[in-house]
Design a protein around this motif. Structure first.
Motif, PDB file in Angstrom:
ATOM      1  N   SER A  56       1.123  -3.239  21.104  1.00  0.00           N
ATOM      2  CA  SER A  56       1.356  -2.197  20.113  1.00  0.00           C
ATOM      3  C   SER A  56       2.646  -2.524  19.377  1.00  0.00           C
ATOM      4  CB  SER A  56       1.485  -0.821  20.771  1.00  0.00           C
ATOM      5  OG  SER A  56       0.286  -0.443  21.418  1.00  0.00           O
ATOM      6  N   ILE A  57       2.660  -2.297  18.078  1.00  0.00           N
ATOM      7  CA  ILE A  57       3.872  -2.471  17.281  1.00  0.00           C
ATOM      8  C   ILE A  57       4.261  -1.110  16.730  1.00  0.00           C
ATOM      9  CG2 ILE A  57       4.947  -3.589  15.300  1.00  0.00           C
ATOM     10  CD1 ILE A  57       3.045  -5.921  15.650  1.00  0.00           C
ATOM     11  N   ALA A  58       5.438  -0.645  17.132  1.00  0.00           N
ATOM     12  CA  ALA A  58       5.976   0.631  16.657  1.00  0.00           C
ATOM     13  C   ALA A  58       6.905   0.348  15.489  1.00  0.00           C
ATOM     14  CB  ALA A  58       6.724   1.337  17.790  1.00  0.00           C
ATOM     15  N   THR A  59       6.605   0.957  14.350  1.00  0.00           N
ATOM     16  CA  THR A  59       7.292   0.585  13.115  1.00  0.00           C
ATOM     17  C   THR A  59       7.349   1.793  12.183  1.00  0.00           C
ATOM     18  OG1 THR A  59       7.322  -1.190  11.440  1.00  0.00           O
ATOM     19  CG2 THR A  59       5.193  -0.184  11.930  1.00  0.00           C
ATOM     20  N   PRO A  60       8.279   1.833  11.228  1.00  0.00           N
ATOM     21  CA  PRO A  60       8.349   2.979  10.313  1.00  0.00           C
ATOM     22  C   PRO A  60       7.012   3.273   9.642  1.00  0.00           C
ATOM     23  CG  PRO A  60      10.301   1.634  10.068  1.00  0.00           C
ATOM     24  CD  PRO A  60       9.374   0.875  10.978  1.00  0.00           C
ATOM     25  N   GLU A  81      10.831   7.735   9.721  1.00  0.00           N
ATOM     26  CA  GLU A  81      11.812   6.879   9.069  1.00  0.00           C
ATOM     27  C   GLU A  81      12.774   7.718   8.232  1.00  0.00           C
ATOM     28  OE1 GLU A  81       9.526   5.609   4.972  1.00  0.00           O
ATOM     29  OE2 GLU A  81       9.078   4.447   6.789  1.00  0.00           O
ATOM     30  N   ASP A  82      13.904   7.120   7.900  1.00  0.00           N
ATOM     31  CA  ASP A  82      14.868   7.811   7.041  1.00  0.00           C
ATOM     32  C   ASP A  82      14.567   7.509   5.572  1.00  0.00           C
ATOM     33  OD1 ASP A  82      15.882   5.277   6.452  1.00  0.00           O
ATOM     34  OD2 ASP A  82      17.637   5.494   7.744  1.00  0.00           O
ATOM     35  N   LEU A  87      14.157   3.142  10.896  1.00  0.00           N
ATOM     36  CA  LEU A  87      13.799   4.068  11.964  1.00  0.00           C
ATOM     37  C   LEU A  87      14.846   5.154  12.126  1.00  0.00           C
ATOM     38  CD1 LEU A  87      12.316   1.863  14.827  1.00  0.00           C
ATOM     39  CD2 LEU A  87      11.128   3.249  13.136  1.00  0.00           C
ATOM     40  N   ASP A  88      14.384   6.371  12.322  1.00  0.00           N
ATOM     41  CA  ASP A  88      15.254   7.518  12.541  1.00  0.00           C
ATOM     42  C   ASP A  88      15.455   7.732  14.036  1.00  0.00           C
ATOM     43  OD1 ASP A  88      15.852  10.571  12.815  1.00  0.00           O
ATOM     44  OD2 ASP A  88      16.126  10.134  10.684  1.00  0.00           O
ATOM     45  N   GLN A 113      19.700  -2.081   9.808  1.00  0.00           N
ATOM     46  CA  GLN A 113      20.875  -1.501  10.440  1.00  0.00           C
ATOM     47  C   GLN A 113      21.199  -0.138   9.844  1.00  0.00           C
ATOM     48  OE1 GLN A 113      24.221  -4.292  11.124  1.00  0.00           O
ATOM     49  NE2 GLN A 113      22.915  -5.879  10.224  1.00  0.00           N
ATOM     50  N   SER A 114      21.435   0.814  10.726  1.00  0.00           N
ATOM     51  CA  SER A 114      21.839   2.163  10.335  1.00  0.00           C
ATOM     52  C   SER A 114      22.372   2.870  11.572  1.00  0.00           C
ATOM     53  CB  SER A 114      20.656   2.954   9.759  1.00  0.00           C
ATOM     54  OG  SER A 114      19.728   3.274  10.791  1.00  0.00           O
TER      55      SER A 114
END
Length: 293
Positions: A56-60, A81-82, A87-88, A113-114
């Motif tokens: 499984s790929i978890a992505t925005p 997502e922001d 990703l939030d 990056q955030s």
């Protein structure tokens, strides 16, 4: 540390005739961001070519259709997502609820990056009790976390394989890894020993990639300059995750993974040349690497 370069590489056990996909690992790759769908997809393809049973790929959420389109073999999980497509931190609740559902976690390819990414990665690193590969922007997130808490690497809930290149290594430790092999080996050992439980393995990528666990180290002999191209590191992340899913230890998965990754590059370069080699070629040549090793 003792150099165990001459220790035989691990061998994957033969597959039982009645085996099913769950026997070879349920993997999750957490990665991707706006404009960076290819990175987790590349890692996912490499994991599947390395024997992973389920991926499984978890992505925005905005990236999810693009990632899913790379292969019908992927399962995908759309995440909150922001405003910038990153990703939030709000995803942490659902992700920690699933922390034991997956056998192996991989964090980093294409994350960006955030503040939210830093907080999410740091908490998953600390609290997920499964083997985890940490690469790319997940390493950058951990370097930011270390600035606030020097013990951020000290108590992971499970085995960890960190795969920094020299720049990422310097950001994690505050110092460059050094030029000679003994200097690099000692720097890797010091980073591993930040985890007193001994669960952390570090691969310092580059020419003659070096893997250590704080007590020993090994130097890789495969690979070539043609692999100095975007996406190669994502492939390595996937290969190691795939091997972890087949129940190799972090140390063995790291050693075998970097060998096979480099060997796939050597086989590709032999036919295509170093100049024309691209990261997706590594995925294409992984089956031959597994057969040749």
């Amino acid at each position: 540390m003792n150099d165990v370069t001459n220790e035989p590489l691990p061998i994957l056990p033969p597959r039982e005739r009645d085996a099913h996909k769950g026997d070879f690992g349920r993997l999750i790759i957490v990665g991707g961001s706006r404009g960076m769908a290819g990175a987790p997809a590349m890692a996912g393809l490499a994991a599947l070519r390395s024997g992973a049973g389920l991926l499984s790929i978890a992505t925005p959420v905005s990236t999810q259709p693009l990632v899913a389109g790379f292969s019908p073999c992927f399962m995908t999980i759309p995440l909150v997502e922001d405003d910038y497509g990153l990703l939030d931190y709000a995803n942490v609740v659902d992700m920690l609820a699933a922390r034991e559902h997956f056998d192996v976690w991989a964090l980093g390819p294409g994350l960006g990056q955030s503040e939210g990414v830093t907080e999410l990665v740091a908490q998953l690193y600390r609290d997920v009790p499964r083997p985890m590969v940490v690469d790319a922007d997940a390493l950058n997130a951990m370097s930011h976390a270390l600035q606030r808490n020097p013990q951020a690497l000290a108590k992971p809930a499970g085995p960890r394989v960190l795969t920094p290149h020299p720049g990422e290594f310097a950001r994690l430790t505050g110092v460059a890894p050094g030029g000679s092999m003994p200097e690099r080996a000692e720097a890797v050992g010091e980073l591993c020993r930040r985890d007193p439980s001994g669960q952390t393995v570090v691969i310092l990528k580059g020419h003659q990639s070096l893997v250590g666990d704080g007590e020993r180290y090994a130097v890789n002999s495969t690979g070539n300059p043609g692999m100095a191209t975007g996406g190669s590191g994502d492939c390595l992340t996937g290969v190691i995750a795939g091997l972890l899913g087949q129940k190799l230890s972090a140390w063995d998965a790291a050693r075998l993974g970097m060998h096979l990754h480099g060997l796939a590059g050597d086989l590709a370069a032999k036919e295509l040349g170093e100049v024309s080699l691209i990261a997706s070629d590594l995925v294409t040549y992984l089956p031959k690497a597994f057969q040749a090793r």
